[in-house]
Design a protein around this motif. Structure first.
Motif, PDB file in Angstrom:
ATOM      1  N   ASN A 167       0.829  -1.204   0.000  1.00 40.31           N
ATOM      2  CA  ASN A 167       0.000   0.000   0.000  1.00 40.31           C
ATOM      3  C   ASN A 167       0.867   1.259   0.000  1.00 40.31           C
ATOM      4  OD1 ASN A 167      -2.329  -1.538   0.052  1.00 40.31           O
ATOM      5  ND2 ASN A 167      -2.485  -1.495   2.286  1.00 40.31           N
ATOM      6  N   VAL A 168       1.966   1.238   0.752  1.00 36.28           N
ATOM      7  CA  VAL A 168       2.871   2.395   0.787  1.00 36.28           C
ATOM      8  C   VAL A 168       3.475   2.608  -0.601  1.00 36.28           C
ATOM      9  CG1 VAL A 168       5.023   3.281   1.741  1.00 36.28           C
ATOM     10  CG2 VAL A 168       3.348   2.234   3.250  1.00 36.28           C
ATOM     11  N   TRP A 169       3.947   1.529  -1.212  1.00 38.51           N
ATOM     12  CA  TRP A 169       4.579   1.647  -2.525  1.00 38.51           C
ATOM     13  C   TRP A 169       3.584   2.118  -3.571  1.00 38.51           C
ATOM     14  CZ3 TRP A 169       9.333   2.251  -3.606  1.00 38.51           C
ATOM     15  CH2 TRP A 169       9.785   2.127  -4.911  1.00 38.51           C
ATOM     16  N   ASP A 170       2.332   1.626  -3.529  1.00 37.14           N
ATOM     17  CA  ASP A 170       1.304   2.094  -4.456  1.00 37.14           C
ATOM     18  C   ASP A 170       1.012   3.574  -4.250  1.00 37.14           C
ATOM     19  OD1 ASP A 170       1.055  -0.387  -5.602  1.00 37.14           O
ATOM     20  OD2 ASP A 170      -0.756  -0.948  -4.476  1.00 37.14           O
ATOM     21  N   GLY A 171       1.040   4.021  -2.998  1.00 31.88           N
ATOM     22  CA  GLY A 171       0.839   5.446  -2.717  1.00 31.88           C
ATOM     23  C   GLY A 171       1.942   6.298  -3.314  1.00 31.88           C
ATOM     24  N   VAL A 172       3.176   5.810  -3.241  1.00 34.10           N
ATOM     25  CA  VAL A 172       4.300   6.544  -3.835  1.00 34.10           C
ATOM     26  C   VAL A 172       4.137   6.607  -5.344  1.00 34.10           C
ATOM     27  CG1 VAL A 172       6.800   6.490  -4.226  1.00 34.10           C
ATOM     28  CG2 VAL A 172       5.862   6.029  -1.941  1.00 34.10           C
ATOM     29  N   ASP A 173       3.747   5.472  -5.965  1.00 30.25           N
ATOM     30  CA  ASP A 173       3.544   5.445  -7.422  1.00 30.25           C
ATOM     31  C   ASP A 173       2.442   6.404  -7.850  1.00 30.25           C
ATOM     32  OD1 ASP A 173       5.537   3.594  -7.832  1.00 30.25           O
ATOM     33  OD2 ASP A 173       4.197   1.865  -7.837  1.00 30.25           O
ATOM     34  N   ALA A 222       1.484   9.075  -6.310  1.00 28.04           N
ATOM     35  CA  ALA A 222       1.952  10.457  -6.107  1.00 28.04           C
ATOM     36  C   ALA A 222       2.859  10.877  -7.242  1.00 28.04           C
ATOM     37  CB  ALA A 222       2.675  10.563  -4.767  1.00 28.04           C
ATOM     38  N   ASP A 223       3.702   9.970  -7.742  1.00 22.68           N
ATOM     39  CA  ASP A 223       4.583  10.280  -8.851  1.00 22.68           C
ATOM     40  C   ASP A 223       3.794  10.525 -10.144  1.00 22.68           C
ATOM     41  OD1 ASP A 223       6.849  10.188  -7.352  1.00 22.68           O
ATOM     42  OD2 ASP A 223       7.391   8.119  -7.896  1.00 22.68           O
ATOM     43  N   ARG A 224       2.754   9.758 -10.364  1.00 25.37           N
ATOM     44  CA  ARG A 224       1.965   9.904 -11.588  1.00 25.37           C
ATOM     45  C   ARG A 224       1.136  11.176 -11.578  1.00 25.37           C
ATOM     46  NH1 ARG A 224      -1.196   4.955 -11.237  1.00 25.37           N
ATOM     47  NH2 ARG A 224       0.397   3.779 -10.166  1.00 25.37           N
ATOM     48  N   ALA A 225       0.750  11.656 -10.415  1.00 26.31           N
ATOM     49  CA  ALA A 225      -0.091  12.847 -10.337  1.00 26.31           C
ATOM     50  C   ALA A 225       0.648  14.087 -10.803  1.00 26.31           C
ATOM     51  CB  ALA A 225      -0.584  13.039  -8.917  1.00 26.31           C
ATOM     52  N   ASN A 226       1.981  14.132 -10.641  1.00 22.71           N
ATOM     53  CA  ASN A 226       2.752  15.333 -11.020  1.00 22.71           C
ATOM     54  C   ASN A 226       3.256  15.254 -12.387  1.00 22.71           C
ATOM     55  OD1 ASN A 226       2.376  16.571  -8.588  1.00 22.71           O
ATOM     56  ND2 ASN A 226       4.153  15.594  -7.657  1.00 22.71           N
TER      57      ASN A 226
END
Length: 164
Positions: free
Chosen positions: A152-158, A160-164
């Protein structure tokens, strides 16, 4: 008796005068009339005024008591449902008390934490064996609670990266 009236013997004492015959015939007729009236009254007297009044009172009581009895029965059903719900709530409270008591034990808490968060103690080697039948897409579709926390943490990081 009519046979006696018509029998004519030689004896004058056996003979009746016309007035006597009429009187006897009148008595016989009156007796038949009274018998037939008594029979009619016996047949007719099955339903008297008192019986009709009693039937009316009974019907009135049935109608008057129908609604309260229906309410009583429905309220008894509601009471039974509420008692069942109360017993279920008591059972749930007992289960939660037992679970709380188990969580007070440090060994149980450590076991559940290690199992849920996939944590290992220093010096131990941890292994995560993915399900061979599931694909990456299916694993991504799993709910967040069904996956390990680090996924879940890693998916959250991914994300966040895609949003920018």
């Amino acid at each position: 008796m009519p046979g006696k009236l018509r029998s004519r013997g030689r004896d004058d004492s056996a003979r009746f005068s016309t007035a006597t015959r009429l009187r006897v015939l009148g008595e016989q007729t009156a007796e038949r009339v009274y018998r037939s009236q008594n029979k009619r009254q016996a047949r007719r007297s099955r339903l008297t005024g008192r019986a009709a009044l009693l039937a009316l009172v009974v019907c009135t009581l049935v109608v008057a008591l129908a609604y309260p009895i229906r309410q009583y029965v429905s309220q008894r059903g509601e009471i039974a449902d509420l008692q069942r719900q109360q017993q279920e709530a008591k059972d749930r409270v007992d289960r939660l008390r037992d679970e709380k008591a188990r969580w007070q034990d440090d060994a149980y808490a450590e076991q559940r934490i290690r199992e849920r968060l996939h944590m290992v103690m220093p010096g131990e080697t941890g292994y995560v064996v993915p399900d061979a039948r599931s694909t990456a897409a299916e694993r991504a579709e799993q709910g967040e609670t069904d996956r390990p926390w680090y996924s879940n943490v890693w998916d959250g990081v991914d994300k966040a990266d895609r949003a920018n």
